[in-house]
Scaffold this active site. Sequence first.
Site, short mmCIF file in Angstrom:
data_model
loop_
_atom_site.label_atom_id
_atom_site.label_comp_id
_atom_site.label_asym_id
_atom_site.label_seq_id
_atom_site.Cartn_x
_atom_site.Cartn_y
_atom_site.Cartn_z
N LYS A 116 -10.12 28.77 52.11
CA LYS A 116 -11.30 28.39 51.33
C LYS A 116 -11.84 27.04 51.78
O LYS A 116 -13.05 26.81 51.76
CB LYS A 116 -10.94 28.37 49.85
CG LYS A 116 -10.69 29.74 49.24
CD LYS A 116 -10.44 29.64 47.75
CE LYS A 116 -10.27 31.01 47.12
NZ LYS A 116 -9.07 31.70 47.58
N GLU A 200 -12.54 21.39 43.03
CA GLU A 200 -13.98 21.57 42.84
C GLU A 200 -14.39 21.10 41.45
O GLU A 200 -13.58 21.14 40.52
CB GLU A 200 -14.37 23.06 42.95
CG GLU A 200 -14.29 23.63 44.34
CD GLU A 200 -14.68 25.10 44.35
OE1 GLU A 200 -14.79 25.69 43.25
OE2 GLU A 200 -14.87 25.65 45.44
N HIS A 235 -9.09 34.36 35.18
CA HIS A 235 -9.83 34.28 36.43
C HIS A 235 -9.79 35.59 37.22
O HIS A 235 -10.12 35.60 38.41
CB HIS A 235 -9.31 33.13 37.31
CG HIS A 235 -9.34 31.80 36.65
ND1 HIS A 235 -10.50 31.13 36.34
CD2 HIS A 235 -8.33 31.02 36.17
CE1 HIS A 235 -10.22 29.99 35.75
NE2 HIS A 235 -8.92 29.90 35.62
N ARG A 292 -13.39 41.87 53.12
CA ARG A 292 -12.87 43.21 52.87
C ARG A 292 -13.76 43.90 51.87
O ARG A 292 -14.71 43.31 51.35
CB ARG A 292 -11.45 43.14 52.31
CG ARG A 292 -11.36 42.27 51.05
CD ARG A 292 -10.00 42.32 50.41
NE ARG A 292 -9.80 41.32 49.38
CZ ARG A 292 -10.23 41.41 48.12
NH1 ARG A 292 -10.91 42.48 47.74
NH2 ARG A 292 -9.99 40.45 47.25
#
Length: 668
Positions: A116, A200, A235, A292
């Site tokens: 990420k 973040e 999440h 994917r």
Amino acid sequence: MFDSLLIANRGEIACRIIRTARKLGLRTIAVYSDADRQARHVALADEAWHIGPAPAAQSYLQADKLLDVARRAGAGAIHPGYGFLAENADFAAACGAAGLTFIGPTVEAIRAMGSKSAAKTIMQQAGVPLVPGYHGDDQDLQTLRAAAGEIGFPLLVKASAGGGGKGMRVVRDPAELDAAIEGARREAAASFGDDKLLLERYLEQPRHVEIQVFADSHGRVLHLFERDCSVQRRHQKVLEEAPAPGMTAELRRAMGAAAVTAAEAIGYVGAGTVEFLLDTDGSFYFMEMNTRLQVEHPVTELITGQDLVDWQLRVAAGEPLPCRQEELNIHGHAIEARIYAEDPARDFLPSIGCLHHLQFPSEDGHLRIDTGVRQGDEVSIHYDPMIAKLIVWDRDRPAALRRLRRALEQVEVAGVKTNVGFLSAVAGQDDFAAGTFDTGFIEQHRDELIPETAPASDLVLVLASLYLLLSREAEAQRAAVDSHDPWSPWHLTDGWRLNDDNHHRFCFTDGETDVEAKVHYRSGGCLVELSSGTIEASGSLAEDGSLQASIAGRKLQARVVRRGAELDVLVAGHAHRLLLHDPYAEAFDQEDAGGSVTAPMPGKIIAVMVDQGARVKRGTPLVILEAMKMEHTITAPADGVIAELNYQAGALVDEGAPLLVFDADEGT
């Protein structure tokens, strides 16, 4: 095109790939672990090969075993599905080295998006908007603390590799940062073999909107519009839909263009998903790219009329995409509900066990069921507990919502707890129906969506009583037919008593409470006497086992699944378990568990947070249990002392295992 395909996965996606490959005339090769010997995907494939024990790390994640099977079975290509090795660049490279076509993007693209942190750097250079944060290589705790201070709180700590909510923590208080980093690192390492983290800014009310992209090897990249995946627990997505509610044409064009730019920046080929956070002011930020197919791809298929697995296979074989961007259009609205074996009332903990009964509504042009299990299968600790994906389509969102609610009412599952009732509550919630929701939707409405466990309703008790009565009548009729004297009064089940009202008495245990129902016979039916009053009932058992009932003048269909003394009453999408109790049977008292703290589900102990003899306060973390690759922290139920520790880190425990002995202080 290659003529044979190995599916390196299991469950509903393996079944889906097999069906699509068969339409193209391909020979399908399945793989299975010890736990999946009788699995649905094994039965569907042309042939199936055993690859090891139940744990995924010893079977589905063993790249060498999969490649060996592909070689021995003569496969020309490997489809990794999603999860497991789907986004593993080394596996994709090994497939290429073995002369196999990997159904997925290039190795370089997987590597570029596999981290990420690296992905955000690439996106920043490409001009794709990013959430402010830190995604550097320096993972020293002091560096992360300093970065967190610059970004500000609330803050999101998340694993750089992987997804699905694993290795993710929301931190609102700087004092909680170190513990969140430690926990996220540990979970990330266990799930992905990589403990690198990124930080973040945490957006308070964002929506999770993703764009389906597709690219071929001839330079064409397009998008198939958006999906809203904002309804999440821990999440992890639970309910997805396409198109996103409230999406404007202008915003759709902007997000679609950004997603195509992201794919072009890494030379993408195949199916992928670019995930964005959409803020309340219309700003959107790149979150990650999944290289994917996604679990929720069916909603895109239903609104576009395209088969994305078919596209995957054709693109992997070198064919161009079958259409251009301007030829794609949105038709109607689709919603997908993921049906899990889990208990919403216990923070969605997976529910392990046998699917003693499993029935879905019939598929048609408006309803699709994707599942990898059948009645009688086991929901295992080793894999994701998803039972099925229920997908509906209609001309617009309100009509699709009505279909969703109706379809969920017709789902019948007995043997494990499920989230079907929770999904029905979501589908009927006012804010969800209005399309005014964000990623905090479940937490915001938790009390409404997940009410406290209620006692069995009068309807449940009457249905259980009526079922028992009808079952006894059916058994008596069968016995009469098989006997030498079918007219014997001993075959009667009308509860006849001398000088007394004819009735049956049923005693149930509902949770911790004993409940009695007295059933009085009447012409054409019965009266069920409960503590709350008397209810008129009648009905019949259909050939398929369903119960056709009339309760207080209301006609309905239900089902009661019996296993010994256990009765699962299934009605209108809800399930309630009762225990049939024989008041005349000898009672055996269970040994008092005392102050033992037990495991809420099967799993692996990864950390013991206290020492024997330690004094703790209510809520103190005691043990961290890992199950389904998620961490569950077990805390002290009260103030007290740890009298005895029964397990150490690394131990595997069953549900209900006494983890430790806890002496609570008096009065707590």
